[in-house]
Design a protein around this motif. Structure first.
Motif, short mmCIF file in Angstrom:
data_model
loop_
_atom_site.label_atom_id
_atom_site.label_comp_id
_atom_site.label_asym_id
_atom_site.label_seq_id
_atom_site.Cartn_x
_atom_site.Cartn_y
_atom_site.Cartn_z
N TYR A 60 0.88 -1.16 0.00
CA TYR A 60 0.00 0.00 0.00
C TYR A 60 0.92 1.22 0.00
CZ TYR A 60 -3.54 3.47 1.01
OH TYR A 60 -4.37 4.57 0.93
N ASN A 61 1.17 1.74 -1.19
CA ASN A 61 2.06 2.89 -1.35
C ASN A 61 1.41 4.10 -0.65
OD1 ASN A 61 3.44 5.19 -2.43
ND2 ASN A 61 4.11 3.94 -4.15
N PRO A 62 2.17 4.78 0.23
CA PRO A 62 1.55 5.92 0.95
C PRO A 62 1.01 7.00 0.03
CG PRO A 62 3.96 5.91 1.21
CD PRO A 62 3.58 4.60 0.62
N ILE A 104 0.37 7.28 9.13
CA ILE A 104 1.02 6.68 10.30
C ILE A 104 0.20 5.51 10.84
CG2 ILE A 104 1.63 7.10 12.74
CD1 ILE A 104 2.66 9.89 11.78
N VAL A 105 -1.11 5.69 10.93
CA VAL A 105 -2.00 4.62 11.42
C VAL A 105 -1.88 3.38 10.52
CG1 VAL A 105 -4.43 3.95 11.74
CG2 VAL A 105 -3.62 6.16 12.59
N ILE A 106 -1.89 3.60 9.21
CA ILE A 106 -1.82 2.48 8.26
C ILE A 106 -0.46 1.79 8.32
CG2 ILE A 106 -1.83 1.86 5.79
CD1 ILE A 106 -3.88 4.26 5.45
N CYS A 111 3.31 -2.57 9.88
CA CYS A 111 4.52 -2.99 10.63
C CYS A 111 4.21 -4.06 11.66
CB CYS A 111 5.17 -1.78 11.30
SG CYS A 111 6.03 -0.69 10.18
N LYS A 112 3.08 -3.90 12.35
CA LYS A 112 2.64 -4.90 13.34
C LYS A 112 2.47 -6.26 12.69
CE LYS A 112 0.03 -2.60 16.97
NZ LYS A 112 0.11 -1.23 16.41
#
Length: 245
Positions: A60-62, A104-106, A111-112
């Motif tokens: 998912y490209n920012p 940041i949320v995404i 990362c999680k």
């Protein structure tokens, strides 16, 4: 040169993607095909068979934050079908600044998942290098490739300390700032990317057959003759580290 590796190519962004797919297999170049949306990953693996030389990453490209909502269900469905996640990350350049908190949320969520499932990430970090590093550390992400790094030279050491790799592309090799960054990356953390068809060399879009030119330039820059062997071993080491978990 043999055993060439391209850790970041957008297969679906080529108009002649089926020809590019065939070319990669013919050239026997190990290629990680990143995607900009989970839905694109899903259509890529439906359309193309993974081979010894071609693997797909769910991304998912920012930069997609403006036009496409992050589909968490599609991402989670896809993440179990691959070892790789990319292109993902943060982009705080002017056009995407107002979406900082959403990004940041995404990325935190991605990362999680990556840390829990031991995935290898290919990461976009434009004007958000500190925040990217902080989220990787917070989530204890072990395996990451920093794609087309353009940030603070001093931060390179911090990424290296965490065990991450950097993928070098033509844009980095032709700019003074890019060369300064490359000088800070130890050879054992170097990987290579075409970033085709986004990146260009000599005014033309990057194609798989041009990959060898990047290796030649890396040989010149590091004053070595065997970058292909070193980079092949770097990627092999990253894969083996990943498999041990």
């Amino acid at each position: 040169m043999n055993n060439l590796i391209d850790t970041h190519l957008h297969l679906d962004c080529y108009r002649n993607h089926s020809e590019i797919y065939e070319e990669i297999n013919k050239l026997k170049q190990y290629t990680l095909c990143v995607t900009n949306l989970p839905e694109v990953f899903e259509s890529c693996i439906e359309m193309y068979k993974e081979t010894r030389y071609i693997k797909f990453a769910v991304g998912y490209n920012p930069q997609m934050i403006i036009s496409d909502k992050f589909d968490k269900a599609s991402f989670l469905r896809s993440v179990y079908k691959t070892k790789y996640i990319g292109e993902v990350g943060l982009d705080f350049s002017k056009q995407y600044e107002e979406y900082k908190s959403k990004q940041i949320v995404i990325f935190d969520f991605i990362c999680k998942v990556a840390a829990n499932e031991n995935k290898i990430l290919s990461i976009h970090s434009r004007k958000a290098e500190k925040e990217v590093l902080a989220l990787l550390k917070k989530n204890k992400v072990k395996y990451a490739i920093i794609h087309w790094y353009t940030g603070n030279v001093a931060l390179v050491k911090e990424f290296i300390k965490e065990g991450y790799y950097f993928s070098i592309n033509p844009a980095m090799l032709r700019s003074l700032a890019g060369k300064k960054i490359i000088n800070e990356i130890p050879m054992e953390r170097v990987l290579v990317e075409t970033d085709g068809p986004i990146s260009k060399m000599n005014g033309k879009r990057m194609e798989p057959r041009n990959l060898i030119e990047i290796y030649k330039k890396i040989n010149e820059l590091y004053n070595i003759h065997n970058s292909n062997k070193i980079i092949y071993n770097n990627f092999k080491r990253l894969l083996n580290e990943n498999l041990k978990i």
